[in-house]
Enzyme design. Structure first.
Site, PDB file in Angstrom:
ATOM      1  CB  THR A 134      -0.925   0.012   1.224  1.00 53.84           C
ATOM      2  OG1 THR A 134      -1.667  -1.210   1.262  1.00 53.84           O
ATOM      3  CG2 THR A 134      -1.893   1.178   1.158  1.00 53.84           C
ATOM      4  CE  LYS A 159      -6.158  -1.048  -0.168  1.00 53.62           C
ATOM      5  NZ  LYS A 159      -6.709  -1.940   0.853  1.00 53.62           N
ATOM      6  CE  LYS A 161      -5.182   2.566   2.160  1.00 49.77           C
ATOM      7  NZ  LYS A 161      -6.476   1.994   2.550  1.00 49.77           N
ATOM      8  CG  ASP A 189      -8.859   1.654  -0.105  1.00 51.13           C
ATOM      9  OD1 ASP A 189     -10.037   2.063  -0.136  1.00 51.13           O
ATOM     10  OD2 ASP A 189      -8.362   1.112   0.899  1.00 51.13           O
ATOM     11  CD  GLU A 215     -10.018  -1.917  -0.491  1.00 48.63           C
ATOM     12  OE1 GLU A 215     -10.090  -2.129   0.741  1.00 48.63           O
ATOM     13  OE2 GLU A 215      -8.982  -2.117  -1.161  1.00 48.63           O
ATOM     14  CG  ASP A 240     -12.435  -2.340   3.375  1.00 52.31           C
ATOM     15  OD1 ASP A 240     -12.795  -3.187   4.227  1.00 52.31           O
ATOM     16  OD2 ASP A 240     -11.405  -1.668   3.518  1.00 52.31           O
ATOM     17  CE  LYS A 264      -9.329  -3.980   5.071  1.00 47.56           C
ATOM     18  NZ  LYS A 264      -9.339  -2.519   5.277  1.00 47.56           N
ATOM     19  CB  CYS A 292      -4.131  -6.352   7.029  1.00 51.08           C
ATOM     20  SG  CYS A 292      -3.075  -5.358   5.948  1.00 51.08           S
ATOM     21  CG  ASP A 317      -4.023  -4.420   1.240  1.00 52.70           C
ATOM     22  OD1 ASP A 317      -2.826  -4.143   1.045  1.00 52.70           O
ATOM     23  OD2 ASP A 317      -4.802  -3.701   1.905  1.00 52.70           O
ATOM     24  CG  ASP A 319       0.348  -3.745   2.843  1.00 51.32           C
ATOM     25  OD1 ASP A 319      -0.630  -3.860   3.616  1.00 51.32           O
ATOM     26  OD2 ASP A 319       0.471  -2.779   2.076  1.00 51.32           O
TER      27      ASP A 319
END
Length: 367
Positions: A134, A159, A161, A189, A215, A240, A264, A292, A317, A319
């Site tokens: 991420t 990923k 943000k 995301d 996301e 999510d 998650k 996570c 995802d 990480d």
């Protein structure tokens, strides 16, 4: 076999650098580690990484929930996981990360009792899991530089943000795609950061950059809005924060609001319910990702085991332990090789040694 005692520890784990997403910036993760002791000498370990924004929990509320739950679990058979999860749900209806810590520890005991790594007991579909890494929100140029560093480390998926300002978000993605080329997968995301109108507009503009999926583009409780975005988006839409449970998954799917779902452990209440969400989604032909929150290698290892075990956990995802500066697990746990997470071969979760200094003394002990 029975549960003899339970210990809860409060830990603070620092990130390598401030981690910014649309709603907030984080510099450290405040987690609760749970150890479940059995009268057979087997000890299971689990972890809660609560989020006030996502699960309406804090470390203090997790400890408070454990005060209510733990005394009822003493004497119960730790292998009867579904029975224990139902017992926890009957006592406290919400607070999923607190239950996830217990659920995780029970699965660890299950694996250690069977003398098998968990992913083999839970389905054993694959032996490694491709994870993204991420990129927190920064200026577009800085994010492009971070993306290049990640690719050089061996990561095949990023990923990104977004969710602050659509115009700036476009620039972030544009510069990252230019910097890493066409072979690296990019996922974005928004963490609920856009309005429906903004999401539809910016996603159409971002289509040219070959985005794998977006996301949670809009507010978690706006399923109608999410459905509208999906209907008008050229990029697949993943839920999510909108999906915490199997029933949430059914609601989002029947509303035609999702192409994919991010599961998650901290949202679902643990491995048992996470697997149920994946099964519900699979029945509707909706692929899932496992993600996570702020877990150390304890929680990440549990998620890696589940992802390796479960066919419909098609994306990962996983990480957060990489992003954390403080390493709670000193030996064992899921490994990282380039962009692959590899579940431990040891029994259970495969956590062999914790950093006792970071762990400290138990905040709570239940007998």
């Amino acid at each position: 076999m029975g549960i003899q005692s339970i210990e809860a520890y409060s830990v603070v784990l620092r990130y390598h650098e401030p981690f910014r997403i649309a709603p907030s910036t984080t510099v450290e993760s405040h987690n609760v580690v749970v150890k479940v002791f059995t009268d057979f000498g087997i000890v299971g370990v689990g972890e809660a990484s609560p989020s006030e924004r996502v699960t309406n929990e804090t470390p203090n509320t997790v400890l408070g929930v454990l005060d209510k739950i733990a005394p009822h679990l003493i004497g119960m058979c730790p292998l009867r996981i579904e029975q224990i999860v139902d017992t926890m749900d009957q006592i406290v209806p919400e607070n999923p990360s607190a239950k996830a810590a217990v659920d995780m520890a029970l699965h660890d005991i299950l694996g250690k009792t069977a003398r098998k790594p968990l992913f083999k007991l839970l389905g054993g579909f694959r032996e490694q899991v491709l994870t993204d890494i991420t990129l927190g929100i920064k200026e577009p140029k800085e994010m492009a530089e971070d993306a290049v560093k990640a690719v050089r480390r061996g990561f095949e998926a990023l990923k990104v943000k977004v969710g602050l300002n659509p115009k700036e978000d476009f620039e972030r993605v544009r510069k990252i795609r230019e910097a890493v080329g066409s072979d690296v997968a990019i996922r974005i995301d928004a963490n609920q950061g856009w309005t429906v109108r903004q999401a539809v507009k910016v996603l159409k503009e971002l289509e040219r950059f070959n985005i794998e999926f977006v996301e949670q583009p809009v507010s978690a409780d706006d399923i109608k809005g999410l459905a509208k975005v999906r209907k008008n988006s050229p990029i697949p839409v993943m839920a999510d924060e909108s999906v915490h449970s199997p029933s949430d998954a059914i609601h989002a799917i029947t509303a035609e609001a999702v192409d994919l779902i991010n599961i998650k452990l901290m949202k679902s209440g643990g491995m048992l319910n996470a697997k149920k969400i994946a099964a519900v989604a699979e029945a509707a032909h909706v692929p899932c990702m496992i993600g996570c929150m702020g877990e150390s290698s304890i929680g990440i290892s549990a998620a890696v085991h589940l992802a390796a075990a479960t066919k419909n956990l098609c994306y990962a995802d996983l990480d957060c332990d990489i992003l954390l500066k403080d390493k709670l697990v000193r030996k064992g746990g899921a490994q990282l090789k380039n962009s692959k997470r590899i579940p431990p071969k040891e029994d259970g979760l495969g956590i062999l040694q914790l950093d006792e200094k970071l762990l400290g003394s138990p905040k709570k002990t239940y007998r």
